[in-house]
Enzyme design. Sequence first.
Site, short mmCIF file in Angstrom:
data_model
loop_
_atom_site.label_atom_id
_atom_site.label_comp_id
_atom_site.label_asym_id
_atom_site.label_seq_id
_atom_site.Cartn_x
_atom_site.Cartn_y
_atom_site.Cartn_z
N LYS A 1 -6.24 9.77 -1.92
CA LYS A 1 -5.75 10.88 -0.46
C LYS A 1 -4.06 10.59 -0.67
O LYS A 1 -3.52 11.86 -0.89
CB LYS A 1 -5.99 9.98 0.64
CG LYS A 1 -7.70 10.08 0.93
CD LYS A 1 -7.91 9.32 2.14
CE LYS A 1 -9.57 9.37 1.99
NZ LYS A 1 -10.28 8.58 3.10
N GLN B 1 -9.12 3.50 6.91
CA GLN B 1 -10.09 3.65 5.78
C GLN B 1 -11.04 2.61 6.41
O GLN B 1 -10.97 1.43 6.51
CB GLN B 1 -9.37 3.21 4.30
CG GLN B 1 -10.63 3.50 3.46
CD GLN B 1 -10.78 4.91 3.08
OE1 GLN B 1 -10.04 5.68 3.39
NE2 GLN B 1 -11.96 5.02 2.90
N ASP C 1 -9.09 12.24 10.61
CA ASP C 1 -10.43 11.82 10.40
C ASP C 1 -11.45 12.35 11.43
O ASP C 1 -12.92 12.48 10.99
CB ASP C 1 -10.66 10.43 10.08
CG ASP C 1 -10.71 9.98 8.59
OD1 ASP C 1 -11.12 10.88 7.92
OD2 ASP C 1 -10.37 8.66 8.44
N1 GUN Z 1 -14.91 5.68 4.46
C1 GUN Z 1 -15.93 6.45 3.79
N2 GUN Z 1 -15.49 7.89 3.98
C2 GUN Z 1 -14.54 7.72 4.81
C3 GUN Z 1 -13.60 8.73 5.31
O1 GUN Z 1 -13.86 10.04 5.20
N3 GUN Z 1 -12.58 8.34 6.01
C4 GUN Z 1 -12.24 6.99 6.32
N4 GUN Z 1 -11.25 6.90 6.91
N5 GUN Z 1 -12.93 6.27 5.64
C5 GUN Z 1 -14.00 6.58 5.10
#
Ligand code: GUN
Length: 292
Positions: free
Chosen positions: A53, A97, A120
Amino acid sequence: MDTQILSGKEVSNAVYEALKNRIEALKSQSIIPGLAAVLVGEDPASQVYVRSKTKKFASLGLHSETITYSTDITQDEILAKIRELNNNVLYHGILVQLPLPGHIESETVLNAVDPKKDVDGFHPYNLGCLTAGKPTFIPCTPKGIMRILEHYKIDLSTKHVVVVGRSNIVGRPISILTNLKQKFSNATTTVCHSGTKNINQFTHQADVVILALGSPEFLNGNDIKDRAVIIDVGINRIDDDSERGYKLVGDGEVASLLGKASALTPVPGGVGPMTIAMLVENTVEAAERSLH
Ligand code: GUN
């Protein structure tokens, strides 16, 4: 029958192309869209995701920072950091995350993120808006799935969509998005989960199957009807004797789906790249909204 490969890589490139002007317009007003990523613990998959990311943000000339904590951090310390990030104008988006270590309550941490910076889309305010059919920030993976379908002109209206999985990150929000009354949506949606008996009895009736359970090669060609569309959200590591020691497979068993499904998203290169593209898009959107 040929199975069309729905390339998230291709669609994500179109998203980045379309974002260029918006990013330039923000920069001309001295705003660089910024993301703060909070990473707790040593989960290797989470480390890879966060690195991908932030690398993408850097390659687009955007600002990002990863705040890394070891597993023994307390919940209060994380909450204090999030409050600080909420007030820092350099960050238009904040991402925590998941998963978080067991002693941290994910819900409490996610609730602490300012909904205006919740790129998110995990905050209850944003989830509530989505449920009410007035989406604000849409969670990145479900948003990315809808964008792939739209790009390839797969209209869900009047179709039967079967979602396998009910996580807050993918299954539940995509089950809501697929039947909203809007363009390319308007489907009839069934959600299957660990409490569902004979899941294949449902997938067999589906025009579109969305796999989001995280079980390697769970669905095979015998579980679907002819010409179904398969959206595979699973990213599972399976040990093999390659140099890195594993390979990535989805929740679908590709060999048996090819030739029976009309279209499918590959793993990797399907839904995965879209999650990052939608995170960038949501962050650009957050930066734009910060102007008003
Ligand atoms: N863990 C698995 N997928 C995601 C996501 O799209 N965002 C975040 N923050 N954590 C994740």
